[in-house]
Write a protein that holds these residues in place. Structure first.
Motif, PDB file in Angstrom:
ATOM      1  N   ASP A  34      33.174  77.522 -13.187  1.00 45.04           N
ATOM      2  CA  ASP A  34      34.153  78.613 -13.117  1.00 45.04           C
ATOM      3  C   ASP A  34      34.510  78.977 -11.679  1.00 45.04           C
ATOM      4  N   ILE A  35      33.635  78.677 -10.742  1.00 49.00           N
ATOM      5  CA  ILE A  35      33.912  78.960  -9.330  1.00 49.00           C
ATOM      6  C   ILE A  35      35.181  78.234  -8.881  1.00 49.00           C
ATOM      7  N   ALA A  36      35.471  77.078  -9.478  1.00 50.85           N
ATOM      8  CA  ALA A  36      36.678  76.322  -9.113  1.00 50.85           C
ATOM      9  C   ALA A  36      37.934  77.165  -9.287  1.00 50.85           C
ATOM     10  N   ARG A  37      37.965  77.975 -10.314  1.00 47.78           N
ATOM     11  CA  ARG A  37      39.141  78.815 -10.573  1.00 47.78           C
ATOM     12  C   ARG A  37      39.322  79.874  -9.491  1.00 47.78           C
ATOM     13  N   GLN A  38      38.265  80.210  -8.787  1.00 46.58           N
ATOM     14  CA  GLN A  38      38.317  81.234  -7.748  1.00 46.58           C
ATOM     15  C   GLN A  38      38.618  80.662  -6.366  1.00 46.58           C
ATOM     16  N   ILE A  39      38.039  79.504  -6.059  1.00 46.47           N
ATOM     17  CA  ILE A  39      38.122  79.007  -4.675  1.00 46.47           C
ATOM     18  C   ILE A  39      39.129  77.886  -4.477  1.00 46.47           C
ATOM     19  N   CYS A  40      39.681  77.344  -5.553  1.00 47.73           N
ATOM     20  CA  CYS A  40      40.615  76.225  -5.431  1.00 47.73           C
ATOM     21  C   CYS A  40      42.046  76.691  -5.669  1.00 47.73           C
ATOM     22  N   ARG A  79      45.094  67.968 -11.368  1.00 46.12           N
ATOM     23  CA  ARG A  79      46.325  68.457 -10.741  1.00 46.12           C
ATOM     24  C   ARG A  79      46.313  69.961 -10.493  1.00 46.12           C
ATOM     25  N   THR A  80      45.291  70.656 -11.010  1.00 42.38           N
ATOM     26  CA  THR A  80      45.201  72.113 -10.850  1.00 42.38           C
ATOM     27  C   THR A  80      43.741  72.526 -10.723  1.00 42.38           C
ATOM     28  N   SER A  81      43.523  73.766 -10.340  1.00 39.44           N
ATOM     29  CA  SER A  81      42.158  74.295 -10.301  1.00 39.44           C
ATOM     30  C   SER A  81      41.562  74.336 -11.704  1.00 39.44           C
ATOM     31  N   GLU A  82      42.394  74.583 -12.703  1.00 42.54           N
ATOM     32  CA  GLU A  82      41.926  74.586 -14.103  1.00 42.54           C
ATOM     33  C   GLU A  82      41.471  73.195 -14.518  1.00 42.54           C
ATOM     34  N   ASP A  83      42.249  72.166 -14.164  1.00 45.06           N
ATOM     35  CA  ASP A  83      41.830  70.784 -14.438  1.00 45.06           C
ATOM     36  C   ASP A  83      40.476  70.497 -13.802  1.00 45.06           C
ATOM     37  N   PHE A  84      40.295  70.973 -12.575  1.00 46.84           N
ATOM     38  CA  PHE A  84      39.049  70.715 -11.856  1.00 46.84           C
ATOM     39  C   PHE A  84      37.875  71.405 -12.544  1.00 46.84           C
ATOM     40  N   ALA A  85      38.059  72.642 -12.985  1.00 47.15           N
ATOM     41  CA  ALA A  85      36.991  73.358 -13.692  1.00 47.15           C
ATOM     42  C   ALA A  85      36.586  72.591 -14.956  1.00 47.15           C
ATOM     43  N   ARG A  86      37.567  72.071 -15.701  1.00 43.35           N
ATOM     44  CA  ARG A  86      37.250  71.278 -16.900  1.00 43.35           C
ATOM     45  C   ARG A  86      36.521  69.987 -16.525  1.00 43.35           C
ATOM     46  N   TYR A  87      36.964  69.344 -15.450  1.00 45.96           N
ATOM     47  CA  TYR A  87      36.285  68.130 -14.980  1.00 45.96           C
ATOM     48  C   TYR A  87      34.829  68.451 -14.636  1.00 45.96           C
ATOM     49  N   LEU A  88      34.602  69.548 -13.933  1.00 44.38           N
ATOM     50  CA  LEU A  88      33.237  69.917 -13.554  1.00 44.38           C
ATOM     51  C   LEU A  88      32.366  70.190 -14.781  1.00 44.38           C
ATOM     52  N   ASP A  89      32.920  70.812 -15.810  1.00 49.28           N
ATOM     53  CA  ASP A  89      32.161  71.008 -17.056  1.00 49.28           C
ATOM     54  C   ASP A  89      31.712  69.655 -17.598  1.00 49.28           C
ATOM     55  N   TRP A  90      32.639  68.703 -17.653  1.00 51.74           N
ATOM     56  CA  TRP A  90      32.316  67.351 -18.111  1.00 51.74           C
ATOM     57  C   TRP A  90      31.273  66.709 -17.202  1.00 51.74           C
ATOM     58  N   TRP A  91      31.470  66.835 -15.886  1.00 51.78           N
ATOM     59  CA  TRP A  91      30.572  66.219 -14.915  1.00 51.78           C
ATOM     60  C   TRP A  91      29.157  66.783 -15.056  1.00 51.78           C
ATOM     61  N   HIS A  92      29.025  68.104 -15.209  1.00 53.67           N
ATOM     62  CA  HIS A  92      27.707  68.718 -15.388  1.00 53.67           C
ATOM     63  C   HIS A  92      27.007  68.165 -16.627  1.00 53.67           C
ATOM     64  N   GLU A  93      27.752  67.942 -17.702  1.00 51.89           N
ATOM     65  CA  GLU A  93      27.164  67.359 -18.916  1.00 51.89           C
ATOM     66  C   GLU A  93      26.666  65.938 -18.669  1.00 51.89           C
TER      67      GLU A  93
END
Length: 134
Positions: free
Chosen positions: A31-37, A60-74
């Motif tokens: 969720d930090i991605a939505r704040q700092i990106c 392409r967006t901070s939202e895309d990155f937050a979703r990617y990070l969720d996947w990456w953490h899994e």
């Protein structure tokens, strides 16, 4: 007391906050991605996933990155990144990091461009096979 209205100082403080939160985001909280990106955030990795895919290329967006990070953490439970050194120069930043994966350490460097509000707009990230501490 005088209010500081210098946009350079405000941007610098926001960029420092973003850089300081970067590894916390990678280690624990997408969720930090939505704040700092920035809304038009992009990240460029020099690696592919074990299956040969490059899902980060679609960010392409901070939202895309937050979703990617969720996947990456899994996909990468227990992976821990550590800050070795960093610097900010105006709209640009650098971060040397180490990563611990099951007791094995490697390192890398991220190069940042910040937007006018001090949020991360672009990142180029390269990982290596040895610690950045040496």
């Amino acid at each position: 007391m005088t209010d500081n209205t210098d946009p350079t100082i405000t941007r610098s403080s926001a960029a420092r906050h973003a850089l300081d939160a970067w590894l916390t985001m990678w280690n624990t909280d997408s969720d930090i991605a939505r704040q700092i990106c920035a809304n038009d955030f992009r990240i460029h990795f020099a690696v592919t996933e074990p299956d040969g895919s490059t899902p980060a290329d679609d960010i392409r967006t901070s939202e895309d990155f937050a979703r990617y990070l969720d996947w990456w953490h899994e996909q990468n439970p227990g992976v821990v990144f550590t800050n070795i050194a960093d610097a900010i120069d105006g709209n640009h930043g650098r971060l040397l990091w180490d990563v611990d994966v099951n007791g094995q350490q490697a390192g890398g460097v991220d190069v940042f461009d910040f937007d006018g509000d001090g949020r991360v707009r672009r990142v180029w990230s390269v990982g290596g096979q040895r610690s950045m501490r040496s």
